[in-house]
Write a protein that holds these residues in place. Structure first.
Motif, PDB file in Angstrom:
ATOM      1  N   ARG A  74       0.865  -1.287  -0.012  1.00 52.71           N
ATOM      2  CA  ARG A  74      -0.050  -0.066   0.063  1.00 52.71           C
ATOM      3  C   ARG A  74       0.695   1.153   0.041  1.00 52.71           C
ATOM      4  O   ARG A  74       0.505   2.094  -0.615  1.00 52.71           O
ATOM      5  CB  ARG A  74      -0.815   0.129   1.109  1.00 52.71           C
ATOM      6  CG  ARG A  74      -1.739   1.269   1.477  1.00 52.71           C
ATOM      7  CD  ARG A  74      -2.686   1.156   2.501  1.00 52.71           C
ATOM      8  NE  ARG A  74      -3.714   2.115   2.713  1.00 52.71           N
ATOM      9  CZ  ARG A  74      -4.412   2.046   3.470  1.00 52.71           C
ATOM     10  NH1 ARG A  74      -4.647   1.299   4.598  1.00 52.71           N
ATOM     11  NH2 ARG A  74      -5.185   3.415   3.541  1.00 52.71           N
ATOM     12  N   PRO A 125      -8.891  10.232   1.946  1.00 51.88           N
ATOM     13  CA  PRO A 125      -9.818   9.196   1.125  1.00 51.88           C
ATOM     14  C   PRO A 125      -8.720   8.220   0.401  1.00 51.88           C
ATOM     15  O   PRO A 125      -7.594   8.483  -0.086  1.00 51.88           O
ATOM     16  CB  PRO A 125     -10.671   9.980   0.413  1.00 51.88           C
ATOM     17  CG  PRO A 125     -10.570  11.284   1.069  1.00 51.88           C
ATOM     18  CD  PRO A 125      -9.295  11.545   1.545  1.00 51.88           C
ATOM     19  N   ALA A 126      -9.076   6.880   0.375  1.00 48.72           N
ATOM     20  CA  ALA A 126      -8.369   5.872  -0.461  1.00 48.72           C
ATOM     21  C   ALA A 126      -8.309   6.513  -1.795  1.00 48.72           C
ATOM     22  O   ALA A 126      -7.042   5.899  -2.421  1.00 48.72           O
ATOM     23  CB  ALA A 126      -9.171   4.554  -0.064  1.00 48.72           C
ATOM     24  N   ARG A 127      -9.169   6.850  -2.318  1.00 49.80           N
ATOM     25  CA  ARG A 127      -9.171   7.244  -3.888  1.00 49.80           C
ATOM     26  C   ARG A 127      -7.943   8.473  -4.209  1.00 49.80           C
ATOM     27  O   ARG A 127      -7.402   8.414  -5.237  1.00 49.80           O
ATOM     28  CB  ARG A 127     -10.483   7.860  -4.298  1.00 49.80           C
ATOM     29  CG  ARG A 127     -10.910   9.238  -3.892  1.00 49.80           C
ATOM     30  CD  ARG A 127     -12.233   9.572  -4.577  1.00 49.80           C
ATOM     31  NE  ARG A 127     -12.523  10.768  -3.910  1.00 49.80           N
ATOM     32  CZ  ARG A 127     -13.364  11.071  -2.722  1.00 49.80           C
ATOM     33  NH1 ARG A 127     -13.571  10.023  -1.945  1.00 49.80           N
ATOM     34  NH2 ARG A 127     -13.656  11.950  -2.473  1.00 49.80           N
ATOM     35  N   TRP A 128      -7.525   9.130  -3.192  1.00 50.39           N
ATOM     36  CA  TRP A 128      -6.512  10.109  -3.249  1.00 50.39           C
ATOM     37  C   TRP A 128      -4.997   9.587  -2.827  1.00 50.39           C
ATOM     38  O   TRP A 128      -3.908  10.292  -3.492  1.00 50.39           O
ATOM     39  CB  TRP A 128      -6.863  11.378  -2.081  1.00 50.39           C
ATOM     40  CG  TRP A 128      -7.823  12.198  -2.500  1.00 50.39           C
ATOM     41  CD1 TRP A 128      -8.808  11.863  -3.600  1.00 50.39           C
ATOM     42  CD2 TRP A 128      -8.241  13.139  -1.873  1.00 50.39           C
ATOM     43  NE1 TRP A 128      -9.783  12.989  -3.554  1.00 50.39           N
ATOM     44  CE2 TRP A 128      -9.489  13.651  -2.549  1.00 50.39           C
ATOM     45  CE3 TRP A 128      -7.982  14.014  -0.589  1.00 50.39           C
ATOM     46  CZ2 TRP A 128     -10.222  14.741  -1.847  1.00 50.39           C
ATOM     47  CZ3 TRP A 128      -8.390  15.015  -0.356  1.00 50.39           C
ATOM     48  CH2 TRP A 128      -9.816  15.414  -0.734  1.00 50.39           C
ATOM     49  N   GLU A 129      -4.820   8.405  -2.443  1.00 47.96           N
ATOM     50  CA  GLU A 129      -3.735   7.793  -2.068  1.00 47.96           C
ATOM     51  C   GLU A 129      -2.569   7.854  -3.378  1.00 47.96           C
ATOM     52  O   GLU A 129      -1.578   7.845  -3.060  1.00 47.96           O
ATOM     53  CB  GLU A 129      -3.860   6.428  -1.436  1.00 47.96           C
ATOM     54  CG  GLU A 129      -4.255   6.498  -0.143  1.00 47.96           C
ATOM     55  CD  GLU A 129      -4.150   5.114   0.647  1.00 47.96           C
ATOM     56  OE1 GLU A 129      -3.182   4.366   0.561  1.00 47.96           O
ATOM     57  OE2 GLU A 129      -5.027   4.859   1.254  1.00 47.96           O
ATOM     58  N   PRO A 130      -3.009   7.281  -4.175  1.00 48.22           N
ATOM     59  CA  PRO A 130      -2.070   7.274  -5.337  1.00 48.22           C
ATOM     60  C   PRO A 130      -1.653   8.641  -5.930  1.00 48.22           C
ATOM     61  O   PRO A 130      -0.459   8.401  -6.253  1.00 48.22           O
ATOM     62  CB  PRO A 130      -3.166   6.901  -6.711  1.00 48.22           C
ATOM     63  CG  PRO A 130      -4.160   5.976  -5.938  1.00 48.22           C
ATOM     64  CD  PRO A 130      -4.502   6.687  -4.735  1.00 48.22           C
TER      65      PRO A 130
END
Length: 251
Positions: A74, A125-130
């Protein structure tokens, strides 16, 4: 100061305290060690002595728990950013006698302490992690390269990911290990990691491990929240002192 016969005892005492803090709250070794050592030697020299104790204690922390592989999958973009930022900032950690690095260190300590004392909380938010992970990594790497402290903005970001307590401690161990190894490359290139400080690093390692063990043993008897509060207050005072003291050298 390095030539003083009392310096090894001073160094061991600082790393004993830093290791104790790490044992209690899972972090604080590099921050305390770099901050206090910089009162007596340059941040660059303090970072050189820190490398071995930091690597060993963080590897121990990194491998405690069953989420290592999952966290690494991750967090690898952040770890890659850490390396890029640290190596891009090679040379920022000034040598002996330059007050700029100590002032930058003081600013980093003040920022870190204020974030902790104000209990600023973020949610990523998980969608911002990349997108966020590599950017946070690069920013932390640049600060690491300039000050030797690798907690801002990495620690608030990891806390914002909503990890469980044990996962967060393990994730901090991963981040600190990568940061330390990346910083070690910079110090090697600057010829600051050499046999002359090897015995100091070994003494610091022994003291840090003893402190970490003691902190882990006493963790259940201490109130982590109270200990953390005084830790941040101490770092705030130390940061302000470094800024004022080193700024006087520029006047």
């Amino acid at each position: 100061m390095l030539d003083s016969p009392l310096f090894p005892l001073l160094c061991a005492s600082i790393f004993l305290l830093a290791g104790f803090a790490k044992g209690v709250i899972g972090m604080g070794l590099p921050t305390i060690a770099i901050g206090l050592m910089s009162l007596f030697v340059s941040p660059a020299m303090a970072a050189a002595i820190l490398i071995l104790p930091s690597v060993v204690t963080n590897i121990v922390q990194m491998l405690q728990g069953g989420a290592f592989k999952r966290l690494l999958r991750r967090l690898w973009p952040m770890m890659a950013g850490l390396c890029v930022g640290t190596w891009a900032g090679a040379g920022l950690l000034a040598g002996e006698g330059n007050p700029v690095a100590a002032i930058a260190l003081g600013v980093a300590l003040v920022a870190y302490a204020l974030v902790g004392l104000c209990k600023v909380s973020f949610h990523a938010p998980a969608r911002w992690e990349p997108v966020l992970s590599p950017l946070i990594g690069v920013a932390t790497g640049l600060i690491t390269a300039g000050t030797g402290v690798f907690v801002i903005p990495a620690v608030p970001y990891l806390q914002a990911l909503g990890l469980e307590k044990d996962e967060l401690v393990q994730a901090l161990g991963i981040s600190f290990t990568v940061s330390t190894l990346a910083l070690a490359v910079n110090l090697l290139r600057a010829d600051l990691l050499n046999p002359a400080i090897a015995w100091l690093a070994l003494a610091a390692l022994a003291a840090a491990l003893a402190g970490q063990y003691l902190g882990q043993k006493l963790r259940g008897r201490l109130d982590p929240a109270t200990f953390r509060m005084w830790f941040f207050i101490s770092m705030l005072a130390l940061g302000v002192y470094l800024i004022v003291r080193r700024s006087m050298a520029l006047l």
